[in-house]
Design a protein around this motif. Structure first.
Motif, PDB file in Angstrom:
ATOM      1  N   SER A 109      -6.468   1.501  -5.911  1.00 49.09           N
ATOM      2  CA  SER A 109      -6.772   1.091  -4.540  1.00 49.09           C
ATOM      3  C   SER A 109      -5.504   0.985  -3.686  1.00 49.09           C
ATOM      4  O   SER A 109      -5.561   1.136  -2.474  1.00 49.09           O
ATOM      5  CB  SER A 109      -7.550  -0.218  -4.524  1.00 49.09           C
ATOM      6  N   PHE A 110      -4.358   0.737  -4.323  1.00 46.36           N
ATOM      7  CA  PHE A 110      -3.121   0.639  -3.548  1.00 46.36           C
ATOM      8  C   PHE A 110      -2.368   1.960  -3.463  1.00 46.36           C
ATOM      9  O   PHE A 110      -1.356   2.042  -2.769  1.00 46.36           O
ATOM     10  CB  PHE A 110      -2.212  -0.449  -4.147  1.00 46.36           C
ATOM     11  N   GLU A 111      -2.832   2.967  -4.188  1.00 46.35           N
ATOM     12  CA  GLU A 111      -2.237   4.305  -4.111  1.00 46.35           C
ATOM     13  C   GLU A 111      -0.741   4.293  -4.381  1.00 46.35           C
ATOM     14  O   GLU A 111       0.063   4.881  -3.648  1.00 46.35           O
ATOM     15  CB  GLU A 111      -2.529   4.930  -2.734  1.00 46.35           C
ATOM     16  N   TRP A 112      -0.354   3.583  -5.443  1.00 47.83           N
ATOM     17  CA  TRP A 112       1.069   3.528  -5.772  1.00 47.83           C
ATOM     18  C   TRP A 112       1.536   4.826  -6.394  1.00 47.83           C
ATOM     19  O   TRP A 112       0.777   5.502  -7.089  1.00 47.83           O
ATOM     20  CB  TRP A 112       1.331   2.391  -6.776  1.00 47.83           C
ATOM     21  N   LYS A 122       0.835  -1.194   0.000  1.00 51.86           N
ATOM     22  CA  LYS A 122       0.000   0.000   0.000  1.00 51.86           C
ATOM     23  C   LYS A 122       0.874   1.249   0.000  1.00 51.86           C
ATOM     24  O   LYS A 122       1.769   1.402   0.828  1.00 51.86           O
ATOM     25  CB  LYS A 122      -0.894   0.008   1.239  1.00 51.86           C
ATOM     26  N   GLY A 123       0.620   2.139  -0.982  1.00 50.73           N
ATOM     27  CA  GLY A 123       1.354   3.398  -1.038  1.00 50.73           C
ATOM     28  C   GLY A 123       2.805   3.271  -1.461  1.00 50.73           C
ATOM     29  O   GLY A 123       3.578   4.210  -1.317  1.00 50.73           O
ATOM     30  N   SER A 124       3.196   2.116  -1.983  1.00 49.31           N
ATOM     31  CA  SER A 124       4.591   1.905  -2.369  1.00 49.31           C
ATOM     32  C   SER A 124       4.991   2.761  -3.569  1.00 49.31           C
ATOM     33  O   SER A 124       4.160   3.178  -4.366  1.00 49.31           O
ATOM     34  CB  SER A 124       4.822   0.441  -2.740  1.00 49.31           C
ATOM     35  N   ILE A 125       6.278   2.992  -3.659  1.00 44.77           N
ATOM     36  CA  ILE A 125       6.833   3.649  -4.835  1.00 44.77           C
ATOM     37  C   ILE A 125       7.290   2.552  -5.791  1.00 44.77           C
ATOM     38  O   ILE A 125       8.042   1.642  -5.405  1.00 44.77           O
ATOM     39  CB  ILE A 125       8.010   4.554  -4.435  1.00 44.77           C
ATOM     40  N   LEU A 126       6.805   2.616  -7.013  1.00 42.99           N
ATOM     41  CA  LEU A 126       7.122   1.591  -7.994  1.00 42.99           C
ATOM     42  C   LEU A 126       7.912   2.186  -9.151  1.00 42.99           C
ATOM     43  O   LEU A 126       7.786   3.369  -9.459  1.00 42.99           O
ATOM     44  CB  LEU A 126       5.840   0.967  -8.543  1.00 42.99           C
ATOM     45  N   VAL A 127       8.691   1.341  -9.766  1.00 43.52           N
ATOM     46  CA  VAL A 127       9.465   1.743 -10.931  1.00 43.52           C
ATOM     47  C   VAL A 127       9.132   0.779 -12.056  1.00 43.52           C
ATOM     48  O   VAL A 127       9.105  -0.432 -11.841  1.00 43.52           O
ATOM     49  CB  VAL A 127      10.989   1.667 -10.636  1.00 43.52           C
ATOM     50  N   ARG A 128       8.876   1.313 -13.238  1.00 42.52           N
ATOM     51  CA  ARG A 128       8.631   0.425 -14.372  1.00 42.52           C
ATOM     52  C   ARG A 128       9.950   0.131 -15.051  1.00 42.52           C
ATOM     53  O   ARG A 128      10.683   1.043 -15.428  1.00 42.52           O
ATOM     54  CB  ARG A 128       7.677   1.093 -15.368  1.00 42.52           C
ATOM     55  N   LYS A 129      10.251  -1.141 -15.199  1.00 38.33           N
ATOM     56  CA  LYS A 129      11.498  -1.466 -15.873  1.00 38.33           C
ATOM     57  C   LYS A 129      11.515  -2.895 -16.391  1.00 38.33           C
ATOM     58  O   LYS A 129      10.616  -3.687 -16.103  1.00 38.33           O
ATOM     59  CB  LYS A 129      12.684  -1.229 -14.948  1.00 38.33           C
ATOM     60  N   ARG A 130      12.542  -3.152 -17.133  1.00 32.40           N
ATOM     61  CA  ARG A 130      12.736  -4.495 -17.659  1.00 32.40           C
ATOM     62  C   ARG A 130      13.177  -5.401 -16.530  1.00 32.40           C
ATOM     63  O   ARG A 130      13.916  -4.985 -15.646  1.00 32.40           O
ATOM     64  CB  ARG A 130      13.812  -4.502 -18.745  1.00 32.40           C
TER      65      ARG A 130
END
Ligand SMILES: [Zn+2]
Length: 93
Positions: free
Chosen positions: A79-82, A18-26
């Motif tokens: 819903s996870f507020e990323w 919940k509320g995590s910071i995500l990075v899009r990557k390979r």
């Protein structure tokens, strides 16, 4: 009672996502003897090998521990507020 959280993929991931910071990557395998990971929601497989039928790209938590496929990201990001960390895309198309 049927709520909005009855998706089969949801198994209390909000405890750590919940509320995590995500990075899009390979996907890059973390170690020589650890060549794949799974989406924490639907268990889709991520692999570095583009010839496999596994996913090659997704969203990962900033600590690199949890992978989320593009479909699950789309379905659950509200819903996870990323927060998605934007990094300059250095790969060539
Ligand atoms: Zn998924």
């Amino acid at each position: 009672m049927m709520g909005g959280n009855n998706d089969w993929r949801l198994t209390n991931q909000e405890k750590f996502l919940k509320g995590s910071i995500l990075v899009r990557k390979r996907y890059v395998k973390p170690r020589e003897d650890w060549d794949h990971d799974h989406c924490v929601f639907c268990w889709a497989k991520f692999m570095e090998d583009e010839r496999s039928d596994a996913l090659n790209e997704g969203y990962v938590t900033s600590d690199g521990r949890h992978w989320i496929c593009l479909t699950c990201f789309h379905d659950f990001h509200e819903s996870f507020e990323w927060k998605v960390e934007l990094r300059r895309q250095e790969e060539h198309q």
